[in-house]
Motif scaffolding. Structure first.
Motif, mmCIF file in Angstrom:
data_model
loop_
_atom_site.group_PDB
_atom_site.id
_atom_site.type_symbol
_atom_site.label_atom_id
_atom_site.label_comp_id
_atom_site.label_asym_id
_atom_site.label_seq_id
_atom_site.Cartn_x
_atom_site.Cartn_y
_atom_site.Cartn_z
ATOM 1 N N THR A 243 0.824 -1.203 0.000
ATOM 2 C CA THR A 243 0.000 0.000 0.000
ATOM 3 C C THR A 243 0.862 1.258 0.000
ATOM 4 O O THR A 243 0.589 2.206 -0.740
ATOM 5 C CB THR A 243 -0.943 0.008 1.220
ATOM 6 N N ALA A 244 1.916 1.264 0.798
ATOM 7 C CA ALA A 244 2.819 2.426 0.836
ATOM 8 C C ALA A 244 3.487 2.630 -0.521
ATOM 9 O O ALA A 244 3.636 3.765 -0.994
ATOM 10 C CB ALA A 244 3.865 2.251 1.923
ATOM 11 N N LEU A 245 3.883 1.526 -1.181
ATOM 12 C CA LEU A 245 4.496 1.645 -2.506
ATOM 13 C C LEU A 245 3.492 2.165 -3.536
ATOM 14 O O LEU A 245 3.844 2.957 -4.415
ATOM 15 C CB LEU A 245 5.071 0.301 -2.948
ATOM 16 N N LEU A 246 2.260 1.728 -3.422
ATOM 17 C CA LEU A 246 1.227 2.231 -4.348
ATOM 18 C C LEU A 246 0.962 3.717 -4.119
ATOM 19 O O LEU A 246 0.814 4.482 -5.075
ATOM 20 C CB LEU A 246 -0.061 1.422 -4.192
ATOM 21 N N TYR A 247 0.911 4.142 -2.867
ATOM 22 C CA TYR A 247 0.734 5.568 -2.577
ATOM 23 C C TYR A 247 1.943 6.381 -3.034
ATOM 24 O O TYR A 247 1.802 7.502 -3.518
ATOM 25 C CB TYR A 247 0.489 5.792 -1.087
ATOM 26 N N PHE A 248 3.136 5.807 -2.890
ATOM 27 C CA PHE A 248 4.348 6.458 -3.369
ATOM 28 C C PHE A 248 4.278 6.638 -4.883
ATOM 29 O O PHE A 248 4.572 7.711 -5.418
ATOM 30 C CB PHE A 248 5.567 5.627 -2.973
ATOM 31 N N ARG A 249 3.836 5.602 -5.558
ATOM 32 C CA ARG A 249 3.674 5.657 -7.019
ATOM 33 C C ARG A 249 2.692 6.759 -7.406
ATOM 34 O O ARG A 249 2.939 7.553 -8.310
ATOM 35 C CB ARG A 249 3.185 4.299 -7.510
ATOM 36 N N GLU A 250 1.569 6.824 -6.708
ATOM 37 C CA GLU A 250 0.565 7.855 -6.991
ATOM 38 C C GLU A 250 1.112 9.254 -6.735
ATOM 39 O O GLU A 250 0.845 10.180 -7.499
ATOM 40 C CB GLU A 250 -0.687 7.636 -6.138
ATOM 41 N N SER A 251 1.897 9.409 -5.675
ATOM 42 C CA SER A 251 2.455 10.734 -5.390
ATOM 43 C C SER A 251 3.433 11.155 -6.485
ATOM 44 O O SER A 251 3.514 12.340 -6.814
ATOM 45 C CB SER A 251 3.125 10.763 -4.018
ATOM 46 N N LEU A 252 4.159 10.193 -7.051
ATOM 47 C CA LEU A 252 5.049 10.519 -8.166
ATOM 48 C C LEU A 252 4.264 10.899 -9.418
ATOM 49 O O LEU A 252 4.604 11.862 -10.111
ATOM 50 C CB LEU A 252 5.974 9.336 -8.473
ATOM 51 N N LEU A 253 3.225 10.150 -9.703
ATOM 52 C CA LEU A 253 2.428 10.423 -10.898
ATOM 53 C C LEU A 253 1.710 11.768 -10.803
ATOM 54 O O LEU A 253 1.568 12.473 -11.797
ATOM 55 C CB LEU A 253 1.416 9.300 -11.133
ATOM 56 N N ARG A 254 1.280 12.132 -9.599
ATOM 57 C CA ARG A 254 0.575 13.408 -9.408
ATOM 58 C C ARG A 254 1.518 14.559 -9.079
ATOM 59 O O ARG A 254 1.077 15.676 -8.803
ATOM 60 C CB ARG A 254 -0.463 13.264 -8.302
ATOM 61 N N GLU A 255 2.837 14.236 -9.082
ATOM 62 C CA GLU A 255 3.878 15.218 -8.809
ATOM 63 C C GLU A 255 3.721 15.878 -7.437
ATOM 64 O O GLU A 255 3.939 17.072 -7.265
ATOM 65 C CB GLU A 255 3.951 16.261 -9.921
#
Length: 70
Positions: free
Chosen positions: A24-36
């Motif tokens: 879950t943390a990795l998925l949220y990290f991924r989302e934060s990168l995609l949304r800058e």
């Protein structure tokens, strides 16, 4: 001449332990990168590392955030 017998046993299966919090943390990290939203990224990295994420998992997402963590 010696007789050699092979021990018949069930094949060993590789079991991968997946931690839901790490994923879950990795998925949220991924989302934060995609949304800058880079200010949130450090928090998600620290949580993922606390629950067993490897450096290579973080690096893969940094290289290409479109990848899905495993």
């Amino acid at each position: 001449m010696q007789k050699i017998e092979a021990a018949a046993g069930s094949p060993t299966l590789l079991r991968v332990k997946k931690d839901a919090v790490k994923l879950t943390a990795l998925l949220y990290f991924r989302e934060s990168l995609l949304r800058e939203r880079y200010e949130e990224s450090a928090h998600f990295i620290s949580v993922a590392m606390e629950f067993g994420a490897q450096d290579r998992e973080i690096e893969e997402l940094l290289e290409d955030p479109r990848r899905v963590p495993r």
